[in-house]
Enzyme design. Structure first.
Site, mmCIF file in Angstrom:
data_model
loop_
_atom_site.group_PDB
_atom_site.id
_atom_site.type_symbol
_atom_site.label_atom_id
_atom_site.label_comp_id
_atom_site.label_asym_id
_atom_site.label_seq_id
_atom_site.Cartn_x
_atom_site.Cartn_y
_atom_site.Cartn_z
ATOM 1 C CG HIS A 344 14.690 11.930 -21.697
ATOM 2 N ND1 HIS A 344 13.781 11.036 -21.305
ATOM 3 C CD2 HIS A 344 15.815 12.070 -21.005
ATOM 4 C CE1 HIS A 344 14.479 10.667 -20.145
ATOM 5 N NE2 HIS A 344 15.757 11.270 -19.962
ATOM 6 C CB CYS A 345 12.833 17.006 -25.960
ATOM 7 S SG CYS A 345 13.812 18.635 -25.155
ATOM 8 C CB ALA A 346 11.114 11.939 -26.611
#
Ligand code: PLP
Length: 386
Positions: A344-346
């Site tokens: 999640h791009c995290a």
């Protein structure tokens, strides 16, 4: 077996992009293209004026929704990422120190990693295993040495945790620092009053909980700060000036604006001003139902706050044996259910909650979903995980 209607998409990817949008959003975008197709701020003919008016009204609607007294302090951007880049790169200089939470999205982490390589000191405060940032821990970190900025999300796109950004504003200001908030997962899902929060910067996406289209976002800049603009160019006025005019919001909106997108966002803001409370109650009910259902499935670890604790409508899970990508694939293929698996791009956030290696499977709940959709998704999960 959960009953499958292959022609239907059951959309649980609202934390990435909300879908569908209220009809008023689509109508406003079409009207902008059809009736207000001139270049906003450029020219005095009726179509250019109509485009300018469309943007002016949208700015007013967004400011009203978010409790911002002066609409000129709302800048339209291409998304939350751009807004965060403007704030981070426009305010923080070599030698400055930044205190940031460990739950941040790459929209914060990557610009900071770049600045760190260029001589900015970046100190990361670790959140707990549920993804909650502790204001006391941030206060201790800020007290260690001079700090230019505190950066924190309002809510997590991995765990759904809601962070204490109001307290962080006081902590930052008492230390002479600014507070930059990433509101991508909060706006729309929470009743956000940017004025009352006291943040110096509040950036968000238009296309998630705000129910606008992709390619448009908002950046609130308080009157007390003066970040450099990231991009210079035409601002529609003062063309004789060699440098970018300092007038807000023009200073930060060089080049032709995304008028149809802004029109859609304006319509979405007006929609949420009327229906937002009702939608948030429904999202809360659906999120609790989903949370309880997922907790009852053997082999699943549910990330984030415990039942009964506050969260935004984001729930991520990890199965002890089955890969999240595999479950996401099966949900899509067999049941028409859209979710998002992975990091999640995290990566910072996943590292914090111990899922950097596995990633997680995320259900993002929002506009258009019903309790029957939640039950359908839970049945599908039970079948896949059995
Ligand atoms: N911050 C958070 C917490 C997000 O969830 C996202 C999007 O997933 C972003 C920032 C980036 O937003 P945008 O896609 O509007 O640039």
């Amino acid at each position: 077996m959960a009953e499958t209607d292959a022609s239907r998409v059951v959309y649980f990817d609202h934390a990435a992009t909300s879908w569908p949008k209220p009809d008023v959003v689509l109508d406003a975008m079409q009207r902008a293209m059809h009736d207000a197709g001139g270049n906003p701020g450029r020219g005095a003919h009726r179509l250019a004026v109509a485009a300018s008016r469309t943007i002016l009204e949208a700015r007013g609607a967004v400011a009203g929704l978010l409790g911002v007294a002066e609409p000129r302090n709302i800048v339209f951007t291409a998304g939350c990422t751009e807004g965060l880049n403007v704030a981070i790169k426009g305010l923080i200089r070599r030698g400055d120190r930044v205190v940031v939470s460990s739950m941040e999205h790459n929209a914060v982490a990557r610009p900071l990693n770049m600045l760190a390589a260029a001589g900015v000191i970046v100190d990361v405060v670790r959140a707990d295993e549920y993804g909650n940032v502790d204001a006391d821990a941030v206060e201790l970190a800020v007290a260690e040495r001079e700090t230019r900025a505190v950066i924190c999300q309002h809510a997590s796109n991995v765990t759904g945790s809601i962070q204490p950004v109001g307290d962080l504003a006081d902590i930052a200001h008492d230390a002479g620092a600014v507070l930059i908030v990433d509101g991508a997962q909060a706006t729309g899902h929470l009743r956000v009053d940017v004025g009352a929060l006291g943040a110096d910067v509040y950036a968000s996406s238009g296309h998630k909980g705000l129910l606008g289209p992709q390619g448009v976002g908002i950046l609130y800049l308080s009157s007390d700060i003066d970040p450099d603009e990231l991009v210079q160019g035409g601002s529609g006025g003062n063309s004789e000036e060699p440098m970018q005019p300092r007038l807000r919001p023009d200073r930060y909106e060089a080049g032709t604006s995304n008028t149809p997108g802004i029109a859609g966002l304006g319509a979405a803001a007006r929609y949420l001003a009327v229906h937002g409370d009702e939608l948030r109650v429904l999202e809360g009910e659906l999120t609790s139902r989903m949370h309880e259902g997922l907790l009852g499935i053997e082999g699943l670890r549910v990330l984030g706050p415990l039942p009964g604790e506050e969260r935004v409508p984001v729930i991520s899970v990890v199965h002890e044996r089955i890969d999240g990508d595999r479950i996401a694939f099966e949900l899509d293929r067999r049941y028409g259910i859209a979710v998002r698996a992975g990091l999640h791009c995290a990566p910072w956030a996943h590292n914090t909650v111990g899922t950097l290696d596995s990633g997680a499977l995320r259900f993002g709940i929002g506009y258009g979903l019903t309790s029957a959709d939640v039950d359908y998704a839970l049945d599908a999960m039970r079948e896949i995980c059995a």
